[in-house]
Design a protein around this motif. Structure first.
Motif: not given
Length: 687
Positions: A215-231
């Motif tokens: 659950v923590n891995v999935m939450a962190k992956a979603l958070e990283d996807l949401k906070q993605c920066k261009m490039g």
């Protein structure tokens, strides 16, 4: 796969090279046991047997499995299965009274409470296992204590959990099944505290850490996807993805690169193979104070650390079968000690071998050596064949008792020709000395003096100059000696032949003829030796082949043909002298000179004919000693046969050493043989 590799490393850590494998015959068991077998074999250990628990049989194939375990010499058995599948095998081990085996448990049963009871102590005492390390999730205990099937959120999930933990069933209003009526009804009054140590509860909790991490891995992956920066987004698009509209493979990109630290202190990330770092507990089954076995943590294995530091074991905490503190050995063959090498047994695994002692001239310095090492040419193994020691050198030295004895005899013997020469000089005007050619006798005695002394050249360290001169000096000195005897023999024949009336041999009876014979014979030998020393001179060499473990320092004669040609020439001269003297043995000689020469040459030839086979059978310094012995014996034979009778007459029978006695004896011989000898007086001095 990771668990299997850790089990294999645990086996190798204890030095077990001969292990049996046991697994359930399903995907779980087969996929778990095969990597273990591969890792064990790759590390140089061997598999004694591989058996499977056949789940489709009522007895699980237990009688056959236990029979194989009992008869095998392997002390360690790796078991990859679930605890419930292993129970029939353990029961059969109790029936067949099998003990003294060490079981290696996978995570499927290393911490189970199903087998941790006193009934299986005889079979499972000392078991070593590897299991997942469960870390306490902060707040989990309070959360579970407050959980209730009627008041907590997600009541349907909580009820399922409740039914599994308490082995009960919530009553359904619309259900009237007889089966359901026979099952225990969940009341909601049950408490988590009452089942915290039960097997069912522990089994249920062992997956919570994994769920929590996922659950923590999935939450962190979603958070990283949401906070993605261009490039810095997905590799394929090189742009960020909408959190509300993405494909699974786009989220997978972030999952692969996630790195999150849980509240338990564990850090989660994925390696190139998709694996995550794991921490395993190393447990040892020991008898507890309550009469049942306990799974005691004795170490850990952290896959996140470096290879050399991953395994951390406290050896002092281990108790093996029947409470033994010493690590049991499980090998097919005992180690080969230094001085031996391993020899494979045909048809057996590599771990089964015989210990074969190293061959002559070889050593092994390590335990379980595969090959023996040859010692350098100047060294030889010790008695245990564990190290090379300098070889002893052998040559006929003056410090040796044999060398000292031969040298002493040689020097003392050389005085004999000198004493005889002095005696002849003192009586040089006597008839017996004149009749035997005083000058030739002196030359013969001088050559015999050097014959005795040339033995000394053969004694001592064979330096290059000694090797160069010893055979040549021996050959030349003996050539002079034998040539003198040959000249005396020929002169005896010529002297008596020249006394016949009208003989033309009178002019050949002069002393110059005898000197010419000696010079000619000597020059032939000299040319031969000079050619030999010029083209193929002798040289010192180290002989390591004749006597193993010994360096024989000897002279290589350079050219065996030249050596035996020199001996052959001496043999030829002696043979001619013997034949001529033998033919002249009946001539009227007052002092039997021809007979003395015959005996001396017969003795000389006998000695050297005997020397040839004796020298070929001797080795090392004894070959040299044999030649020295032959030199001295042949020299003594010439001294005794040629001069002893004359010396006895001069010293003991002086009445025979007179002119009157000589002439009287010659006249008596002439009358007996009917031969008329003329001018005997003149010719007797030239003999």
């Amino acid at each position: 796969m990771a668990q299997s590799k850790e089990l294999a490393k645990l086996i190798l850590h204890f030095g077990w090279t001969w292990v049996g494998l046991l697994a359930a015959n399903n995907d779980y068991g087969q996929q778990g046991i095969q990597p273990i077998s591969q890792e064990i074999i790759k590390a140089g250990a061997c598999v004694a047997f591989t058996e499977y628990i056949i789940l489709g049989q009522s007895d699980r194939n237990a009688p056959h499995i236990v029979k194989v375990i009992k008869e095998s010499t392997a002390k360690v058995i790796v078991v990859f299965s679930l605890d419930v599948d292993l129970v029939p095998v353990m029961n059969e081990m109790l029936i067949q009274n099998v003990e003294g085996k060490v079981f290696i448990a996978n995570a499927g049963w290393s911490k189970t409470t199903l087998l941790l009871n006193g009934n299986y102590f005889q079979a499972l005492s000392g078991t070593v296992g590897i299991g997942t390390s469960y870390r306490v999730i902060p707040g989990l205990s309070d959360f579970l204590n407050k959980t209730h099937p009627f008041t907590s959120l997600g009541q349907n999930w909580v009820k399922l959990f409740w039914e599994q933990v308490f082995s009960c069933k919530f009553h359904e209003k619309n259900s009237t099944s007889a089966l359901e009526s026979a099952v225990k009804v969940c009341t909601g009054n049950e408490t988590i505290e009452s089942v915290k140590n039960s097997n069912t509860f522990v089994t249920s909790l062992k997956y919570i850490n994994n769920f929590y991490a996922a659950v923590n891995v999935m939450a962190k992956a979603l958070e990283d996807l949401k906070q993605c920066k261009m490039g810095k987004g997905s590799v394929s698009l090189m742009k960020c993805t909408n959190i509300w509209n993405f494909n699974p493979w786009q989220l997978l990109y972030y999952i692969r690169n996630v790195r999150v630290k849980l509240t338990t202190g564990r850090e989660i990330y994925f390696d190139e193979n998709g694996g995550t770092p794991e921490v395993y507990d190393i447990v040892n089954w020991q008898m507890g104070t309550g009469g049942s076995m306990e799974s005691i943590k004795v170490g850990s294995y952290d896959t996140a650390t470096s290879v050399g530091q991953a395994l951390d074991i406290n050896s002092s905490l281990f108790l093996w079968a029947m409470g033994d503190k010493e690590v049991p050995r499980s090998v097919c063959s005992e180690s080969c000690s230094p001085g031996y090498r391993k020899s494979a047994i045909p048809g057996k695994p590599a771990c089964c071998f015989e210990c074969v002692q190293c061959l002559q001239g070889e050593i092994s310095t390590q335990t379980d050596s595969i090959d023996c090492i040859k010692c350098p040419w100047d060294q030889w193994p010790n008695s245990q064949k564990t190290s090379c020691l300098p070889k002893a050198t052998e040559f006929l030295s003056y410090e040796d008792v044999l060398g000292t004895s031969l040298a002493a005899v040689s020097v003392l013997s050389s005085f004999t020709p000198c004493l005889i020469l002095k005696l002849l000089r003192h009586h040089k005007q006597s008839p017996i000395v004149k009749a035997n050619n005083y000058s030739l006798s002196c030359l013969l005695l001088v050559s015999l003096f050097f014959c005795f002394l040339c033995s000394l050249v053969f004694i001592g360290y064979p330096h290059p100059e000694k090797c160069l001169l010893r055979q040549a000096s021996f050959g030349l000195v003996f050539t002079v000696c034998v040539s003198c005897i040959l000249a005396k023999t020929i002169m005896v024949m010529l002297a008596f032949a020249a006394t016949r009336p009208g003989s033309i041999l009178r002019r050949w009876t002069t002393p110059q003829v005898s000197y010419m014979i000696i010079f000619t014979c000597f020059m032939l030998q000299f040319v031969l030796c000079l050619t030999w020393l010029s083209l193929a001179p002798p040289f010192p060499q180290y002989n390591t082949q004749t006597k193993p473990g010994l360096i024989i320092v000897e002279c290589n004669e350079g050219s065996p043909i030249a050596l035996w040609t020199m001996f052959g020439y001496l043999f030829l001269l002696a043979t001619i002298s013997f034949i001529v003297a033998f033919l002249a043995r009946r001539l009227p000689d007052s002092f039997n000179e021809a007979q003395f020469i015959t005996f001396s040459m017969l003795a000389f030839l006998s000695v050297w004919v005997s020397f040839i086979p004796a020298s070929l059978s001797a080795q090392g310094k004894y070959t040299v000693a044999m030649e020295i012995f032959a030199i001295m014996v042949s020299s003594w034979a010439l001294v005794i046969c040629m001069f002893l009778p004359k010396c006895l007459i001069i010293v003991c029978r002086p009445e025979m050493n007179t002119r009157e006695y000589l002439m009287k004896k010659i006249r008596d011989q002439n009358k007996t043989n009917g031969v008329q000898i003329l001018n005997v007086e003149n010719h007797s001095e030239s003999i």
